[in-house]
Write a protein that holds these residues in place. Sequence first.
Motif, mmCIF file in Angstrom:
data_model
loop_
_atom_site.group_PDB
_atom_site.id
_atom_site.type_symbol
_atom_site.label_atom_id
_atom_site.label_comp_id
_atom_site.label_asym_id
_atom_site.label_seq_id
_atom_site.Cartn_x
_atom_site.Cartn_y
_atom_site.Cartn_z
ATOM 1 N N GLN A 34 0.830 -1.202 0.000
ATOM 2 C CA GLN A 34 0.000 0.000 0.000
ATOM 3 C C GLN A 34 0.872 1.263 0.000
ATOM 4 O O GLN A 34 0.545 2.241 -0.652
ATOM 5 N N THR A 35 1.993 1.218 0.725
ATOM 6 C CA THR A 35 2.910 2.359 0.740
ATOM 7 C C THR A 35 3.439 2.627 -0.668
ATOM 8 O O THR A 35 3.483 3.768 -1.128
ATOM 9 N N SER A 36 3.840 1.559 -1.364
ATOM 10 C CA SER A 36 4.372 1.721 -2.714
ATOM 11 C C SER A 36 3.311 2.246 -3.669
ATOM 12 O O SER A 36 3.567 3.141 -4.477
ATOM 13 N N ASN A 37 2.111 1.697 -3.555
ATOM 14 C CA ASN A 37 1.043 2.099 -4.473
ATOM 15 C C ASN A 37 0.638 3.553 -4.261
ATOM 16 O O ASN A 37 0.442 4.303 -5.214
ATOM 17 N N LEU A 38 0.530 3.948 -2.990
ATOM 18 C CA LEU A 38 0.170 5.343 -2.709
ATOM 19 C C LEU A 38 1.301 6.281 -3.136
ATOM 20 O O LEU A 38 1.055 7.409 -3.564
ATOM 21 N N THR A 39 2.535 5.802 -3.022
ATOM 22 C CA THR A 39 3.674 6.617 -3.457
ATOM 23 C C THR A 39 3.575 6.886 -4.960
ATOM 24 O O THR A 39 3.753 8.028 -5.410
ATOM 25 N N LEU A 40 3.254 5.855 -5.724
ATOM 26 C CA LEU A 40 3.082 6.050 -7.170
ATOM 27 C C LEU A 40 1.936 7.017 -7.452
ATOM 28 O O LEU A 40 2.075 7.974 -8.227
ATOM 29 N N LEU A 41 0.796 6.759 -6.802
ATOM 30 C CA LEU A 41 -0.383 7.610 -7.022
ATOM 31 C C LEU A 41 -0.053 9.074 -6.743
ATOM 32 O O LEU A 41 -0.363 9.971 -7.529
ATOM 33 N N ARG A 42 0.615 9.297 -5.618
ATOM 34 C CA ARG A 42 0.906 10.683 -5.212
ATOM 35 C C ARG A 42 1.957 11.321 -6.107
ATOM 36 O O ARG A 42 1.902 12.524 -6.368
ATOM 37 N N ALA A 43 2.914 10.515 -6.575
ATOM 38 C CA ALA A 43 3.942 11.067 -7.470
ATOM 39 C C ALA A 43 3.287 11.535 -8.770
ATOM 40 O O ALA A 43 3.588 12.628 -9.270
ATOM 41 N N PHE A 44 2.377 10.733 -9.313
ATOM 42 C CA PHE A 44 1.681 11.146 -10.547
ATOM 43 C C PHE A 44 0.889 12.422 -10.293
ATOM 44 O O PHE A 44 0.871 13.335 -11.105
ATOM 45 N N PHE A 45 0.220 12.448 -9.150
ATOM 46 C CA PHE A 45 -0.598 13.615 -8.791
ATOM 47 C C PHE A 45 0.262 14.870 -8.715
ATOM 48 O O PHE A 45 -0.094 15.923 -9.245
ATOM 49 N N LYS A 46 1.428 14.728 -8.080
ATOM 50 C CA LYS A 46 2.311 15.901 -7.942
ATOM 51 C C LYS A 46 2.966 16.269 -9.270
ATOM 52 O O LYS A 46 3.455 17.385 -9.435
ATOM 53 N N MET A 47 2.980 15.323 -10.216
ATOM 54 C CA MET A 47 3.456 15.655 -11.561
ATOM 55 C C MET A 47 2.401 16.421 -12.349
ATOM 56 O O MET A 47 2.647 16.815 -13.499
ATOM 57 N N GLY A 48 1.222 16.571 -11.732
ATOM 58 C CA GLY A 48 0.160 17.350 -12.366
ATOM 59 C C GLY A 48 -0.740 16.545 -13.274
ATOM 60 O O GLY A 48 -1.528 17.106 -14.047
ATOM 61 N N ILE A 49 -0.628 15.213 -13.189
ATOM 62 C CA ILE A 49 -1.415 14.346 -14.070
ATOM 63 C C ILE A 49 -2.693 13.912 -13.342
ATOM 64 O O ILE A 49 -2.619 13.383 -12.230
ATOM 65 N N PRO A 50 -3.858 14.099 -13.969
ATOM 66 C CA PRO A 50 -5.084 13.598 -13.338
ATOM 67 C C PRO A 50 -4.977 12.091 -13.091
ATOM 68 O O PRO A 50 -4.589 11.347 -13.995
ATOM 69 N N VAL A 51 -5.319 11.672 -11.895
ATOM 70 C CA VAL A 51 -5.043 10.287 -11.527
ATOM 71 C C VAL A 51 -6.072 9.800 -10.510
ATOM 72 O O VAL A 51 -6.641 10.592 -9.753
ATOM 73 N N SER A 52 -6.333 8.514 -10.555
ATOM 74 C CA SER A 52 -7.157 7.918 -9.506
ATOM 75 C C SER A 52 -6.560 6.583 -9.106
ATOM 76 O O SER A 52 -5.856 5.956 -9.905
ATOM 77 N N GLY A 53 -6.804 6.160 -7.894
ATOM 78 C CA GLY A 53 -6.281 4.882 -7.405
ATOM 79 C C GLY A 53 -7.366 4.112 -6.687
ATOM 80 O O GLY A 53 -8.119 4.681 -5.904
ATOM 81 N N LYS A 54 -7.458 2.836 -6.999
ATOM 82 C CA LYS A 54 -8.467 2.003 -6.336
ATOM 83 C C LYS A 54 -7.784 0.799 -5.713
ATOM 84 O O LYS A 54 -7.094 0.043 -6.405
ATOM 85 N N ASN A 55 -8.007 0.642 -4.449
ATOM 86 C CA ASN A 55 -7.453 -0.503 -3.735
ATOM 87 C C ASN A 55 -8.484 -1.622 -3.783
ATOM 88 O O ASN A 55 -9.577 -1.474 -3.239
ATOM 89 N N LEU A 56 -8.153 -2.709 -4.449
ATOM 90 C CA LEU A 56 -9.082 -3.843 -4.554
ATOM 91 C C LEU A 56 -8.530 -4.935 -3.667
ATOM 92 O O LEU A 56 -7.708 -5.734 -4.080
ATOM 93 N N PHE A 57 -8.981 -4.916 -2.403
ATOM 94 C CA PHE A 57 -8.298 -5.712 -1.399
ATOM 95 C C PHE A 57 -9.224 -6.742 -0.770
ATOM 96 O O PHE A 57 -10.440 -6.595 -0.775
ATOM 97 N N PRO A 58 -8.621 -7.813 -0.220
ATOM 98 C CA PRO A 58 -9.435 -8.873 0.384
ATOM 99 C C PRO A 58 -9.744 -8.557 1.849
ATOM 100 O O PRO A 58 -9.115 -7.690 2.456
ATOM 101 N N SER A 59 -10.716 -9.268 2.385
ATOM 102 C CA SER A 59 -11.038 -9.128 3.804
ATOM 103 C C SER A 59 -10.095 -10.019 4.591
ATOM 104 O O SER A 59 -10.419 -11.149 4.941
ATOM 105 N N ASN A 60 -8.919 -9.513 4.839
ATOM 106 C CA ASN A 60 -7.856 -10.333 5.410
ATOM 107 C C ASN A 60 -6.736 -9.397 5.846
ATOM 108 O O ASN A 60 -6.657 -8.264 5.406
ATOM 109 N N ILE A 61 -5.861 -9.867 6.740
ATOM 110 C CA ILE A 61 -4.764 -9.021 7.206
ATOM 111 C C ILE A 61 -3.477 -9.301 6.445
ATOM 112 O O ILE A 61 -2.737 -8.409 6.095
ATOM 113 N N GLN A 62 -3.210 -10.557 6.182
ATOM 114 C CA GLN A 62 -1.917 -10.863 5.563
ATOM 115 C C GLN A 62 -2.010 -12.098 4.679
ATOM 116 O O GLN A 62 -2.628 -13.098 5.064
#
Lengths: 608, 344
Positions: A34-62
Amino acid sequence: MSTDPSPILTQASPQSVVNNFSITVGTENGSGSQTSNLTLLRAFFKMGIPVSGKNLFPSNIQGLPTWYTIRLSKDGYIARSDTTEIVIAMNAKTFARDLALVEPGGVFFYDDDIKQPIQRKDITVYPMPVKQISVASDAPSNLRSYVANMVYVGVLAQIIQIDVDKICQALEFHFKGKQKPIDLNFNVVKSAMEWAAENLKKSDPFSVAPMDATSEFIMSSGNTAGALGSIYGGIQFAAWYPITPASSLAESLNQYLPKLRKDPKTNKNTFAVVQAEDELAAIGMAIGAGWGGLRSLTSTSGPGISLMSEYAGLAYFAEVPIVVWNVQRMGPSTGLPTRTSQGDINLTYYLGHGDTKHVVLLPGSVNECFEFGWKAFDLAETFQTPVFVLSDLDLGMNQWMTPPFAYPDKPIERGKVLWEEDLDKLEDWGRYLDLDGDGIPYRTVPGNRHQRSGYFTRGTGHDDYANYSEEPDQWVNNMDRLNQKFELARTAVPDAELFPNDGAKIGVIAFGSVDPAVKEAQDLLLSEEIAVDYLRLRALPITAKVREFVRAHERVYVVEMNRDGQMHQILTIEIPDCAMSLISLPQNDGLPLTATWIENAILNKERN
Amino acid sequence: MAATLSPKVNLVDLSKADYRGATTTLCQGCGHNSITSQIISACYDLSITPEDIVKFSGIGCSSKAPTYFLSRAFGFNGVHGRMPSLATGALFADTSLTGIGMSGDGDSASIGMGQFKHVMRRNLPLVYIIANNGVYGLTKGQFSATAEEGLNLKGQGQNQYMPIDIVWEAVISHATFVARSFAGDPKQVRELLKAALSHRGIAVLDIISPCVTFNNQDDSHHSYAWGRDHEVALHDLSYVPVAEEIMVDYDDGEAKEVTMHDGSRIMLRKVDKDYDPTDRANILCMLEDANRRQELLTGLIYIDTEQESLFDMYNLPDEALNRLTPDRIRPSRESIDEINALMF
């Protein structure tokens, strides 16, 4: 939504695809991806590119498969995309499936520790020596598997030319300026970039380039926004019980209330938040506080709403103002607790036994979660009734680019509350006595020391002075007055928002998190020479504008994320003369709706 | 003489009539009516202004009772078993108010067991009365969870299950004031109520309150006859308000004194030497022994005046939250820029 941005710099070939593709990362949950994915999302955002991110995650911890999809759209479309041009495969268990996901002509990055056949010839394939780079990093062995996910950030950054400074900014934000984890992660990103520069030859057409399309936006989640909006709405009491996907709303209250709502003079809290033992107690506490004259809230999801129904009915009947957030997830039953849905429309609108119906707000963006956060209290106290805010997992938990939160443009409206000096001036007062003829009586709250202030609130039949009564006429009159209030609320709720297209004879009605997909579908349909007007509902009960919209169109498609077309049912009941022109387009697979699904669903109906 | 014509008043110039409520609709002889009149007496004796009290209840005969006392006070009759949550939220609105929660064994020991236990561990300042009659009255005579094993009720047969003991449950859930009494012992009920009203924290009063219609057979553990024959008072209890002197001298060891948060005192006389109302483990043994001997042990069973109350944990302002003006509950206009800057 089209922001009409133009890339500032493009060095790629004519076939190149710049700022217009989707990335899907397949990992295991609990691995720190999640840290890596949000880092990518935020980097694109700060580059000024319209962007969206969707976390498609299971009901589970690990340990279970999880995906994150990022869509970059130079045209500003932020709905989830049906296609994914770049896939990053970090999970052996889903390798084959992830490989099949790549669009022809797309790109496949994979952890080279996964030894599985790759037989596709229509895509570009890049292996990544994830283990080698993470072992070589200065990360302590217990953190190596976490920073391993930074390898794909670095390799991707090198191949598609992500601005490395923006990655650094994203990490600084994520780790709240703590230098040690920032350095640890950033070093892995840099090593991976260097490795990719030396070892991979760019042979795909995808890249990013700076734009100026996001500077007017912030990035936040609906649950954070809802909490902040509530704080600016003067929230004084919240009771809650943990449930996905609503927990982060209450947790955000706990995070921001101490910053924003300590009395500057005394340093005392002007609020209280209680984690209750269950949702039955959460709403009981919220109702107690609302009755006591506090701006009171509880937040939950479908299963919690089910548990709250009895007390919600009492609050409606006894006329207690509270705000209830329902951040919807997929039901029935435990359902798909980490997947999004709009399946609680009917449940929420009619929550309670007997004749109950509620004011329901339908935020369609993160920014609107903020706005409805404060507006919900004004409505609840004005009409002395529960107000529900229906968000969903996609809106609530994902990070969205959204306009900055705007300070409330109206003063706090506390409704008809009488204090000691008010009672001195009033000769005749009864808790349920309709003095103004608008169906809204005056209320007093405990702590009022006037001798005539006290009254007994009950779920049983009562007269205008709150005395027990089983008189048929009194019962009917009281229920009619509640209905009168509800009809008045119809004129006070946030009105629907129209997005017209010239010459459109057909319309679409939708609400909530599907908004970006509907707007994009409007454009797609226009390219098919089908003009569609779109009306975004912002509340129930429906307003006059909604009726007019339906009457003004030959056909109106009601797009929503559930099986039974619940909003379609409500509209059919409320506008019976147009029942035949309302066409239900429900879809409910747990994933955020896409524009192409809506486009195809409408084309299918229009061309058959 | 003029003096005898004017009604007797207390320190806040109110007569007992000012503490009454609507006429009861409960059965004649119902234990709940006896509790109701002791609430009226206790509040009158303590010169509490009715508007300083807030009444709460759930569902059942017991929960109808708040209508029958203190009609000038605010009251809220909630849903079944969920009075504690209602009281928790409401009392946050103005923590200077005193809450009286009226519940029953059906309301608190079955559907309400969760909320009963959790309000104990939060130590909400609330006088939590359980009018305990072992039977569901409003639904006409079914077993409640406090009914003793083997109880025979008309139309219901014999109770197969073990009973829940309210006092036990309260003590092990960290309640800070736990008492048991008997509606047939009004003086003790009244003194316990006074002490409970002075307690800063949850004060549980499990009051055996016979149901004359459905469960008052002589051999029923919740009947008047059984209570009269089996009541064993732990002590002679009297409550001494802050302003009053203790007028009687006690010999060493004859009385135990408990000082309440507000400075008032509870005098416990004729106490067993080994009884210590602050020793939880010992109390559980004492209750178990009493049960074995079929004794209805009454009095102040457990007290802890040191534990923080719920409101002590929240750093609340001195004035009531519900009187804060809008400017004090909406953050400043300038702060919104800071908040937006905190987002990414």
